[in-house]
Motif scaffolding. Sequence first.
Motif, short mmCIF file in Angstrom:
data_model
loop_
_atom_site.label_atom_id
_atom_site.label_comp_id
_atom_site.label_asym_id
_atom_site.label_seq_id
_atom_site.Cartn_x
_atom_site.Cartn_y
_atom_site.Cartn_z
N PRO A 120 101.86 31.63 127.91
CA PRO A 120 100.78 32.50 127.45
C PRO A 120 100.32 32.13 126.04
O PRO A 120 101.12 31.97 125.11
N LYS A 172 104.69 34.33 131.95
CA LYS A 172 105.96 33.60 131.83
C LYS A 172 106.74 33.60 133.14
O LYS A 172 107.40 32.62 133.48
N THR A 176 94.01 33.55 126.51
CA THR A 176 93.21 34.76 126.65
C THR A 176 91.79 34.50 126.15
O THR A 176 91.52 33.54 125.44
N THR A 187 101.83 38.93 129.07
CA THR A 187 102.61 37.73 128.73
C THR A 187 103.87 37.64 129.59
O THR A 187 104.28 36.55 129.98
N ARG A 209 101.94 42.78 126.18
CA ARG A 209 103.29 42.37 126.59
C ARG A 209 103.40 42.31 128.11
O ARG A 209 104.07 41.44 128.66
N PHE A 248 103.26 36.12 123.01
CA PHE A 248 102.52 34.87 123.12
C PHE A 248 103.31 33.71 122.51
O PHE A 248 104.05 33.89 121.53
N GLN A 249 103.13 32.53 123.07
CA GLN A 249 103.83 31.34 122.60
C GLN A 249 102.91 30.31 121.95
O GLN A 249 103.38 29.35 121.35
#
Length: 367
Positions: free
Chosen positions: A101, A95, A60, A91, A88, A177-178
């Motif tokens: 993300p 995915k 982002t 993301t 959310r 987020f990952q």
Amino acid sequence: MSALFEPLRLRSLTVPNRLWMAPMCQYSAAPEGPTEGTPGDWHFQHLAARAAGGTGLILTEATAVAPEGRITPYDLGLWNDTQTAAFRRITDAIKAQNSVPGIQIAHAGRKASSERTWVDRGRALRPEEPFGWRPVGPSPLPFDDASTTPEELSTARIAELVGQFAETARRALDAGFQVAEIHGAHGYLINQFLSPYSNRRTDAYGGSYENRTRLPLEIVDAVRAVWPEDLPVFFRISATDWLSEDDGDDREGWTADDTVRFARDLAEHGVDLLDTSTGGNAPNARIAVGPGYQVPFAERVKKEAGLAVGAVGLITEARQAEKIVADGQADAVLLGRELLRSPSFAQHAARELGAAVHVPQQYHRAV
């Protein structure tokens, strides 16, 4: 096999390829009201489109940890539940397209309270103007002659800032987020503390290298403490201020040597990848811009500090990106303007390089 389209494993996370989207501010959030700083339809389509285009990781834009940490009043933030819920949706969409993300969490420091870049060239907004405020910084030094002199941060306010970074990271995890990237580049708050050009403090947060890196490392520790052990943390840095004796300023700046040293410190504190950019902290710096001009800084960190790196800076062609990764100059490349021009750049690059990449089922006719 294409090196650019090989997966990259960072802790337990596998990113499907090495072609990633760099953070790029969109200046499209509400500046006030119940949806202040909240991503909307523009951000959704902007980020989801690049994921559908095959980009392996989507970062982002700089997302502020507090209202006064935004570059402009129209920037994204992540300090409340409304913002968390809105992220959310984004993301989930990223995915669903087999992409990862990531969020860049940030504070603009003395470069806060500015106009959008397409309005008066992004001039500084004065505190008395609509949506303007007085920015803060490590020292009461304005970015340039047209900027507001920032308020010098007290040690109590610095401690509060560390907590805000941690809280935003916690919300980012809740939002799906990952990857969490800490923004320490381009003349924003963390970069301001790192560089002696902008940090003239005489307390524990200024002066020596150890003191100037104290706040950045406190922020890294605070984020790492709330971020899962099995997910990666990135740090974006300006590897040099690009200052020289010819710039008409006798203040020392941050250098490539400092970056290599700091990269080793970051690795010890749990950072997994250094997103390596340059500049932004000194308005009079002279930068020799050309294709891949920032890649050597990333390569040096990778070779001398042993930390994974991302390379940026006028990377516009598939074979150019492929060579950077294949030659071991960087572990990944992050595209900015080229992805604005071509949201499906990854799919075009994969076709050119004879590689496979995710394509949505709905677009199968174009494969």
